[in-house]
Design an enzyme around this catalytic site. Structure first.
Site, mmCIF file in Angstrom:
data_model
loop_
_atom_site.group_PDB
_atom_site.id
_atom_site.type_symbol
_atom_site.label_atom_id
_atom_site.label_comp_id
_atom_site.label_asym_id
_atom_site.label_seq_id
_atom_site.Cartn_x
_atom_site.Cartn_y
_atom_site.Cartn_z
ATOM 1 N N TYR A 105 0.949 -1.198 -0.134
ATOM 2 C CA TYR A 105 -0.046 0.093 0.128
ATOM 3 C C TYR A 105 0.821 1.096 0.115
ATOM 4 O O TYR A 105 1.777 1.126 0.662
ATOM 5 C CB TYR A 105 -0.808 -0.138 1.158
ATOM 6 N N GLU A 192 -3.447 7.491 -4.032
ATOM 7 C CA GLU A 192 -3.305 6.068 -3.556
ATOM 8 C C GLU A 192 -2.929 5.015 -4.477
ATOM 9 O O GLU A 192 -3.909 4.730 -5.662
ATOM 10 C CB GLU A 192 -4.586 6.158 -2.514
#
Ligand code: GDP
Ligand code: MN
Length: 391
Positions: A105, A192
């Site tokens: 992530y 993101e």
């Protein structure tokens, strides 16, 4: 403003980040044709992904693999026929399916308290990061970019190693810096990548030929900065913009829908917040935040009324205007006109003070509007009216 994955990926490519190629398809035939192109140029499988502005598409069945053109067409048909979190899927992204070794992530956000861009990364990728933040906060690495110098080399390196990306630290550092560059280039609030993935090159053996790539991309742009980037306006997805939001944007009204029953029309953001507080204190729940802005004319007032009434939950309306540049009589004219056009009869309480308030009062009384002198009184009357309307 949220933008679709495909558009977000294009912005990342523009900053030189590694993103596997993709195509967007609106029909099963287009999806099939795109899949054929990937399969013909050597892909074993393709991935088909719903393009909707919500997260968790994978869990909802909106991300699927296909090994042939027939299968791609069938899978695209399934995905194009579904709704994810209430939003119908109107387009899909088609790409060569990645052979994923490990998912990470990585994101960049504006950290307002620190007044810097904050990078967050975790080796727990591919899953819901919000849950990771709750269950194992220590698994999330954080570092701030310097406002002038950006993300320094040693910071990027250290960050990559701390995420467990040691073997890929050069690309990881380049991607981390690219996220910061993307934030700055487009005035984004959030960039993101979940997952940032180590993938095995097609045809590579078990150990060789691994690369780090951005497999998913989510970007939200700062609405208030869009005026500085005229080109980004075309990334707004008309398929997914709420009609009330669209009308508010066109009329230059600040509008945020909430869950309550009392529609609020106010001029000035601070006064709008205060009005919402007083509605709550009077025992009601605001249906929206709405700021018609300074100097609003009658047509803007009428537009605001349409926006408020388009929410079926609204059972009373509270109008609170502090006349400065905005003239009270102009607002009163707008309200009278709006009520003439209005299809649904909803009780309304109006409080207007300041510039031309006496003129407004005469107009409103003649038109038999319910008025109030103080804001407390207005809030109490609106809450009572909404209860009466419900009962
Ligand atoms: P999201 O669920 O909306 O965040 O959509 P993602 O693009 O992140 O996809 C969800 C999950 O699907 C990823 O975490 C991966 O595990 C899987 N996935 C996405 N793309 C691929 C791919 O190309 N190959 C494989 N094998 N899995 C993929
Ligand atoms: Mn994702």
């Amino acid at each position: 403003m949220k933008i679709q994955e495909a558009d977000a990926k294009a912005l990342l490519v523009g900053q030189g980040l590694p993103v596997p190629g993709w195509e967007v398809a609106r029909t099963t035939a287009e999806a099939r044709a795109a899949a054929e192109r990937f399969l013909r140029s050597g892909a074993d499988r393709v991935v088909i992904k719903a393009q909707v502005l919500v997260g968790g598409r994978g869990k909802a069945g909106g991300v699927k693999l296909a090994g042939s053109a027939d299968e791609a067409e069938a899978v695209a048909g399934q995905i194009l026929g579904m709704e994810i979190k209430g939003i119908p899927v109107r387009k899909v992204l088609v790409a060569e399916a990645a052979d994923i070794v490990k998912e990470f992530y990585l994101s960049a956000v504006v950290d307002r308290a620190a007044r810097r861009i904050l990078l967050m990364g975790s080796a727990e990728g591919g899953v819901e990061i919000e849950q990771v933040a709750v269950d194992q906060p220590e698994a999330i690495r954080r570092t701030h970019a310097h406002p002038y110098l950006g993300l320094l080399d040693h910071q990027a390196r250290q960050f990559a190693f701390s995420m467990g990306l040691g073997a890929h630290w050069k690309t990881a550092a380049q991607i981390a810096r690219g996220l910061v560059a993307t934030m700055l280039a487009h005035d984004a609030d959030l960039v993101e990548i979940n997952p940032l993935a180590i993938i095995r090159d097609p045809g590579a053996d078990r150990h060789g030929g691994e690369r780090l790539v951005c497999l998913d991309a989510k970007i939200t742009l700062d609405d208030s900065a869009l005026a500085r980037h005229p080109g980004l306006e075309e990334l707004r997805d008309p398929d997914e913009e709420d009609p009330a939001d669209r009308e508010a944007r066109k009329a230059a009204i600040s509008f945020i829908k909430l869950d309550g029953t009392i529609g609020c029309m106010v001029n000035g953001a601070g006064l709008a917040m205060t009005t919402m507080d007083l509605v709550k204190r009077a025992g009601g729940e605001p249906a929206n935040f709405l700021d018609i802005g300074g100097g609003a004319r009658a047509d803007k007032v009428a537009a605001a009324m349409r926006i408020i009434l388009s929410d079926p939950k609204v059972s009373a309306i509270l109008v609170n205007i502090f006349g400065g540049i905005t003239r009270g009589d102009e607002v009163a004219h707008g309200l009278i006109e709006a009520r003439r056009q209005q299809e649904r009869d909803v009780p309304m309480v109006v409080r207007i003070v300041g510039t031309n308030a006496p003129e407004a009062d005469v107009l409103l009384r003649e038109a038999r509007f319910e008025t109030a002198g103080s804001l407390d009184e207005a809030a109490a009357k609106a809450v009572a009216a909404s209860r009466g309307a419900v009962a």
